[in-house]
Structures are given as C-alpha cells and as structure tokens.
Write a protein that holds these residues in place. Structure first.
Motif, PDB file in Angstrom:
ATOM      1  N   LEU A 139       5.654  11.420   0.980  1.00 12.83           N
ATOM      2  CA  LEU A 139       5.616  12.596   1.834  1.00 12.83           C
ATOM      3  C   LEU A 139       5.025  13.760   1.046  1.00 12.83           C
ATOM      4  CD1 LEU A 139       9.133  12.347   3.562  1.00 12.83           C
ATOM      5  CD2 LEU A 139       7.020  11.065   4.024  1.00 12.83           C
ATOM      6  N   VAL A 140       4.037  14.420   1.626  1.00 10.26           N
ATOM      7  CA  VAL A 140       3.315  15.480   0.921  1.00 10.26           C
ATOM      8  C   VAL A 140       3.287  16.741   1.770  1.00 10.26           C
ATOM      9  CG1 VAL A 140       1.905  13.843  -0.378  1.00 10.26           C
ATOM     10  CG2 VAL A 140       1.072  14.721   1.822  1.00 10.26           C
ATOM     11  N   ASP A 141       2.968  17.832   1.113  1.00  9.88           N
ATOM     12  CA  ASP A 141       2.872  19.119   1.794  1.00  9.88           C
ATOM     13  C   ASP A 141       1.416  19.497   2.032  1.00  9.88           C
ATOM     14  OD1 ASP A 141       5.668  19.492   1.809  1.00  9.88           O
ATOM     15  OD2 ASP A 141       5.623  20.258  -0.250  1.00  9.88           O
ATOM     16  N   ASP A 142       1.218  20.440   2.919  1.00  8.57           N
ATOM     17  CA  ASP A 142      -0.119  20.946   3.222  1.00  8.57           C
ATOM     18  C   ASP A 142      -0.832  21.384   1.948  1.00  8.57           C
ATOM     19  OD1 ASP A 142      -2.337  22.060   4.534  1.00  8.57           O
ATOM     20  OD2 ASP A 142      -1.325  23.997   4.753  1.00  8.57           O
ATOM     21  N   GLY A 143      -2.085  20.955   1.793  1.00  7.56           N
ATOM     22  CA  GLY A 143      -2.896  21.366   0.656  1.00  7.56           C
ATOM     23  C   GLY A 143      -2.814  20.463  -0.551  1.00  7.56           C
ATOM     24  N   ALA A 144      -1.942  19.464  -0.508  1.00  5.85           N
ATOM     25  CA  ALA A 144      -1.783  18.579  -1.668  1.00  5.85           C
ATOM     26  C   ALA A 144      -3.025  17.715  -1.864  1.00  5.85           C
ATOM     27  CB  ALA A 144      -0.566  17.680  -1.486  1.00  5.85           C
ATOM     28  N   VAL A 163      -4.158  14.329  -2.405  1.00  5.50           N
ATOM     29  CA  VAL A 163      -3.466  13.068  -2.158  1.00  5.50           C
ATOM     30  C   VAL A 163      -4.167  11.868  -2.781  1.00  5.50           C
ATOM     31  CG1 VAL A 163      -2.246  13.850  -0.104  1.00  5.50           C
ATOM     32  CG2 VAL A 163      -4.599  13.003   0.115  1.00  5.50           C
ATOM     33  N   ALA A 164      -5.392  12.073  -3.246  1.00  4.71           N
ATOM     34  CA  ALA A 164      -6.169  11.077  -3.987  1.00  4.71           C
ATOM     35  C   ALA A 164      -7.278  11.864  -4.667  1.00  4.71           C
ATOM     36  CB  ALA A 164      -6.743  10.008  -3.058  1.00  4.71           C
ATOM     37  N   PRO A 165      -7.934  11.305  -5.671  1.00  7.10           N
ATOM     38  CA  PRO A 165      -9.003  12.051  -6.330  1.00  7.10           C
ATOM     39  C   PRO A 165     -10.068  12.512  -5.325  1.00  7.10           C
ATOM     40  CG  PRO A 165      -8.421  10.121  -7.615  1.00  7.10           C
ATOM     41  CD  PRO A 165      -7.683  10.004  -6.323  1.00  7.10           C
ATOM     42  N   GLY A 166     -10.204  13.821  -5.189  1.00  5.31           N
ATOM     43  CA  GLY A 166     -11.193  14.365  -4.273  1.00  5.31           C
ATOM     44  C   GLY A 166     -10.766  14.410  -2.821  1.00  5.31           C
ATOM     45  N   VAL A 167      -9.518  14.076  -2.510  1.00  7.82           N
ATOM     46  CA  VAL A 167      -9.044  14.065  -1.119  1.00  7.82           C
ATOM     47  C   VAL A 167      -7.847  14.999  -0.990  1.00  7.82           C
ATOM     48  CG1 VAL A 167      -8.198  12.674   0.810  1.00  7.82           C
ATOM     49  CG2 VAL A 167      -9.793  11.670  -0.856  1.00  7.82           C
ATOM     50  N   ARG A 168      -7.949  15.957  -0.093  1.00  7.68           N
ATOM     51  CA  ARG A 168      -6.887  16.949   0.092  1.00  7.68           C
ATOM     52  C   ARG A 168      -6.416  16.930   1.546  1.00  7.68           C
ATOM     53  NH1 ARG A 168      -5.351  20.499  -3.470  1.00  7.68           N
ATOM     54  NH2 ARG A 168      -7.227  20.139  -4.721  1.00  7.68           N
ATOM     55  N   ILE A 169      -5.109  16.984   1.745  1.00  7.41           N
ATOM     56  CA  ILE A 169      -4.546  17.006   3.096  1.00  7.41           C
ATOM     57  C   ILE A 169      -4.465  18.443   3.583  1.00  7.41           C
ATOM     58  CG2 ILE A 169      -2.128  17.122   2.330  1.00  7.41           C
ATOM     59  CD1 ILE A 169      -1.450  15.228   4.690  1.00  7.41           C
ATOM     60  N   MET A 170      -4.780  18.645   4.869  1.00  3.02           N
ATOM     61  CA  MET A 170      -4.762  19.976   5.471  1.00  3.02           C
ATOM     62  C   MET A 170      -3.981  19.907   6.783  1.00  3.02           C
ATOM     63  SD  MET A 170      -8.804  20.904   4.965  1.00  3.02           S
ATOM     64  CE  MET A 170      -8.671  22.357   5.996  1.00  3.02           C
ATOM     65  N   ALA A 171      -2.963  20.735   6.917  1.00  5.29           N
ATOM     66  CA  ALA A 171      -2.187  20.774   8.152  1.00  5.29           C
ATOM     67  C   ALA A 171      -3.085  21.176   9.317  1.00  5.29           C
ATOM     68  CB  ALA A 171      -1.027  21.754   8.012  1.00  5.29           C
ATOM     69  N   ALA A 172      -2.932  20.460  10.431  1.00  3.20           N
ATOM     70  CA  ALA A 172      -3.720  20.734  11.640  1.00  3.20           C
ATOM     71  C   ALA A 172      -2.809  20.566  12.852  1.00  3.20           C
ATOM     72  CB  ALA A 172      -4.919  19.789  11.714  1.00  3.20           C
ATOM     73  N   ALA A 214       0.841  -1.204   0.000  1.00  2.70           N
ATOM     74  CA  ALA A 214       0.000   0.000   0.000  1.00  2.70           C
ATOM     75  C   ALA A 214       0.873   1.250   0.000  1.00  2.70           C
ATOM     76  CB  ALA A 214      -0.915   0.004   1.213  1.00  2.70           C
ATOM     77  N   GLU A 215       0.377   2.289  -0.636  1.00  2.81           N
ATOM     78  CA  GLU A 215       1.027   3.591  -0.566  1.00  2.81           C
ATOM     79  C   GLU A 215       0.682   4.226   0.778  1.00  2.81           C
ATOM     80  OE1 GLU A 215       1.200   7.363  -3.542  1.00  2.81           O
ATOM     81  OE2 GLU A 215      -0.800   6.806  -2.836  1.00  2.81           O
ATOM     82  N   LEU A 216       1.695   4.721   1.484  1.00  2.68           N
ATOM     83  CA  LEU A 216       1.500   5.360   2.780  1.00  2.68           C
ATOM     84  C   LEU A 216       1.729   6.858   2.620  1.00  2.68           C
ATOM     85  CD1 LEU A 216       3.553   2.849   4.990  1.00  2.68           C
ATOM     86  CD2 LEU A 216       1.145   2.704   4.316  1.00  2.68           C
ATOM     87  N   VAL A 217       0.688   7.649   2.846  1.00  2.00           N
ATOM     88  CA  VAL A 217       0.744   9.089   2.606  1.00  2.00           C
ATOM     89  C   VAL A 217       0.742   9.821   3.945  1.00  2.00           C
ATOM     90  CG1 VAL A 217      -0.403  11.053   1.525  1.00  2.00           C
ATOM     91  CG2 VAL A 217      -0.457   8.801   0.410  1.00  2.00           C
ATOM     92  N   VAL A 218       1.685  10.745   4.124  1.00  2.00           N
ATOM     93  CA  VAL A 218       1.761  11.492   5.374  1.00  2.00           C
ATOM     94  C   VAL A 218       2.335  12.877   5.102  1.00  2.00           C
ATOM     95  CG1 VAL A 218       4.096  10.711   6.012  1.00  2.00           C
ATOM     96  CG2 VAL A 218       2.456  11.313   7.813  1.00  2.00           C
ATOM     97  N   ASN A 219       1.933  13.823   5.924  1.00  2.00           N
ATOM     98  CA  ASN A 219       2.507  15.159   5.892  1.00  2.00           C
ATOM     99  C   ASN A 219       4.012  15.050   6.128  1.00  2.00           C
ATOM    100  OD1 ASN A 219       3.419  17.801   6.759  1.00  2.00           O
ATOM    101  ND2 ASN A 219       1.307  18.346   7.206  1.00  2.00           N
ATOM    102  N   ALA A 220       4.809  15.674   5.250  1.00  2.00           N
ATOM    103  CA  ALA A 220       6.269  15.586   5.362  1.00  2.00           C
ATOM    104  C   ALA A 220       6.763  16.107   6.708  1.00  2.00           C
ATOM    105  CB  ALA A 220       6.917  16.368   4.220  1.00  2.00           C
ATOM    106  N   THR A 221       6.092  17.116   7.253  1.00  2.00           N
ATOM    107  CA  THR A 221       6.497  17.670   8.550  1.00  2.00           C
ATOM    108  C   THR A 221       6.419  16.610   9.641  1.00  2.00           C
ATOM    109  OG1 THR A 221       5.766  19.892   7.924  1.00  2.00           O
ATOM    110  CG2 THR A 221       5.970  19.426  10.283  1.00  2.00           C
ATOM    111  N   GLU A 222       5.347  15.813   9.627  1.00  2.00           N
ATOM    112  CA  GLU A 222       5.183  14.769  10.643  1.00  2.00           C
ATOM    113  C   GLU A 222       6.264  13.702  10.519  1.00  2.00           C
ATOM    114  OE1 GLU A 222       2.829  12.892  13.859  1.00  2.00           O
ATOM    115  OE2 GLU A 222       3.249  14.926  13.133  1.00  2.00           O
ATOM    116  N   TYR A 223       6.463  13.232   9.301  1.00  2.00           N
ATOM    117  CA  TYR A 223       7.469  12.182   9.083  1.00  2.00           C
ATOM    118  C   TYR A 223       8.860  12.679   9.482  1.00  2.00           C
ATOM    119  CZ  TYR A 223      10.239   8.593   6.764  1.00  2.00           C
ATOM    120  OH  TYR A 223      11.142   7.582   6.499  1.00  2.00           O
TER     121      TYR A 223
END
Length: 324
Positions: free
Chosen positions: A213-218, A220-229, A169-178
C-alpha cells in the motif's frame, strides 16, 4: 512521439500544428474517419525513452446503450459523439487494454485485466495475447493497480476459486483505494449493483500477503510514480512513467471513452463514484498531459490504447494511435 501515421478522429486542421507532427498526422473529414473496433494483432510494442512498453488486448464490452451510462447526456447524445469519432453506434464500444512495462528486465503489469470470462464473455484474450507478445503471463514481477473495479482486478483471481493468479507478484495500490474497499461494513454501504463485487474484494484481497500500500506521489518502481486521480473511485490512481527523455501517463479510467469525454469532459459516467470530482481530475490531468507533452494511454481507449489530446476550446480533441 509515435513513429506511425495516425488519423485525427476528433479535432481540426488547426489542431495539427499543436502536435508539431504534421508530417506524421493525417486529418480526415469526420465522415471518413475510421477507428478499428477489434485489432488484427492482439499486442503492440513501443518505447517510452528507455522503457519498453507492450499494449495487450483483453477484449471489448459491446455495452447496450443505456440512458444511465452518462448521467448528464442522452443516448442520442452519446450516439452522436460515437458517430463523430468514426465508431459504431450499434452499441457502446468499451475495449480493455493492459499495458506491460519492461524496466531493466523487470516486468511490470499495469492492472490485471478482467479475468478470463469473468467480466465479459468476449474479454478473454489477455493470457493468449501476452504469450503471443513473448510475455510469460504468470511470471510478472509487479502489478500496479489503478483501482478495484472488476475490469481492472478480476484478472488477479481465478474464476470460481478466487485463488491468486499472481501469487508471487508484488501488488501495488494506493492505500486509500485498498482501505476504502476493505473497510469493515463497506459492503453494506454500497449501492445494490456494487455489492457483489464489494463482497468478493472484501473476502479475498485482505487474505493476500503480497500487497504494498502506497501513498500519492510515491515512486513505486524505477521511473514510475503513482498519482492520485480520485473521483472514478476514492483511491483511483494513474501512473507516470519516466523513460528519461520521454514520459507516459498510464491514465486508467480518467478519460475512459475518449470519443465521449474528450469533446464533452463535463459528462459524468455512471461508474464515477463522485462525478464532479472525476470531472475535475480529468481536466487537471489531461491539461497536464497537453502542457508537458506527456504521452498517454488509457484502459478503454481504442486499441492499442494510446493517443494524443489537444485543447479544443473548453474541451479536447483526441487522436487515437492507429495500429500499423
């Protein structure tokens, strides 16, 4: 909105109009409100626009009352909040729900749960409940990770061996956290109670090649956006799911026990690494959910892990979804 009757555990009759769903809501006096502690069925399916959502129950932490759990509230304060929400006061009930999205046949798991018997002895139900829901536990395509606390990522690793459970599986996480958790020397800087978890993360996660590793606002999947919290952890993130005509915020731990933090959003949890920042994040995101009429689910909301917030002065009212 939810196509089922719900009970208002927190809030007033005035709040009913704010939902625009008075025919679907039942407001009950506090003394008669009741939120189920354990579900009778370990999964719950619903739709957010075009996206199929399955909430899957992992288990519950019956946490003994601890004066350190909320830094700026007493045990008596937290018991009073639980009682008003119709919850047990014998212990602090902290359930764990994992959400799985089906987007065009692609199975996307939101966090990985606590691992069978790795976090709490009674948080062991995720694999069986996913199977009962018709989801092949080991054929998940993508896992979106909100943060690296054990109850959210221990499910990535086999107990004892630390072998990857989701090797493909692809594991997606905010780069800051990792980067924060895997930074050389990080373990030595952690509080004593966090060192064991920090060592496991630092020794295992960097050996895996399936991280993205992704940045805030990316997106990350069709219709799914990561938001820093940030606040709960430095890279803690939520995910905004857009189903076309409806949205869902997968909110992880910004409001982890709504019975406590909805009426008292200023309370700081012991597991918030930056309490004041966590409070600011909590208010910002819950205010957005209310203003934009976004549906919301949370990892530690009463199962099936979703509900509705409304403004209540400088605090919030919360109505959990009641499983039909």
């Amino acid at each position: 909105m939810f196509d089922m009757t719900r009970r208002a555990v927190l809030g007033t009759a005035a709040a009913a109009a704010a939902f625009g769903l008075s025919s679907k809501l039942e407001f009950i006096p506090q003394a008669f409100a009741a939120t189920p502690l354990e579900p009778t069925t370990g999964f719950y399916k619903y739709k957010v626009g075009s996206i199929d959502v399955t909430a899957v129950y992992d288990g519950i932490w019956r946490k003994p009352h601890d004066p350190a759990f909320i830094k700026n509230a007493s045990v008596d304060d937290t018991k009073e909040a639980l009682s008003k929400a119709g919850l047990t006061t014998e212990f602090m009930p902290i359930p764990l729900t994992v959400v799985v999205l089906d987007i065009g046949g692609r199975k996307i798991m939101m966090d990985a749960g606590s691992g069978v018997g790795q976090w709490q002895t009674n948080a062991t139900h995720l694999p069986a409940n996913m199977a009962a829901a018709g989801i092949d536990y080991k054929k998940i395509d993508t896992i979106m990770i909100s943060h690296f606390h054990p109850d959210h990522v221990w499910g990535l690793m086999e107990k004892g061996t630390n072998a990857p459970v989701f090797a493909n599986a692809e594991l997606v996480v905010n780069a800051t956290e990792y980067n924060w958790w895997t930074d050389p020397g990080r373990v030595d800087k952690l509080a004593e109670g966090r060192k064991e978890a920090g060592r496991r993360i630092a020794s295992v996660f960097p050996t895996w090649k399936n991280w993205r590793l992704v940045d805030d606002g990316a997106e990350v999947a069709p219709g799914v956006r990561i938001m820093a919290a940030p606040g709960h952890t430095p890279g803690h993130s939520v995910f905004l799911v857009d189903g076309g005509n409806e949205q869902l915020m997968v909110s992880a731990d910004i409001m982890y026990v709504p019975a406590l933090l909805a009426p008292h959003p200023e309370w700081q949890g012991a597991y918030d690494q930056d309490g004041p920042m966590a409070i600011g994040t909590r208010r910002k995101l819950i205010d957005r959910v209310i203003a934009d009429k976004i549906r919301i689910c949370g990892s530690h909301f009463p199962f099936p892990g979703s509900g509705t917030f409304v403004k209540d002065g400088n605090a919030y009212g919360f109505t959990p979804t009641i499983q039909a």
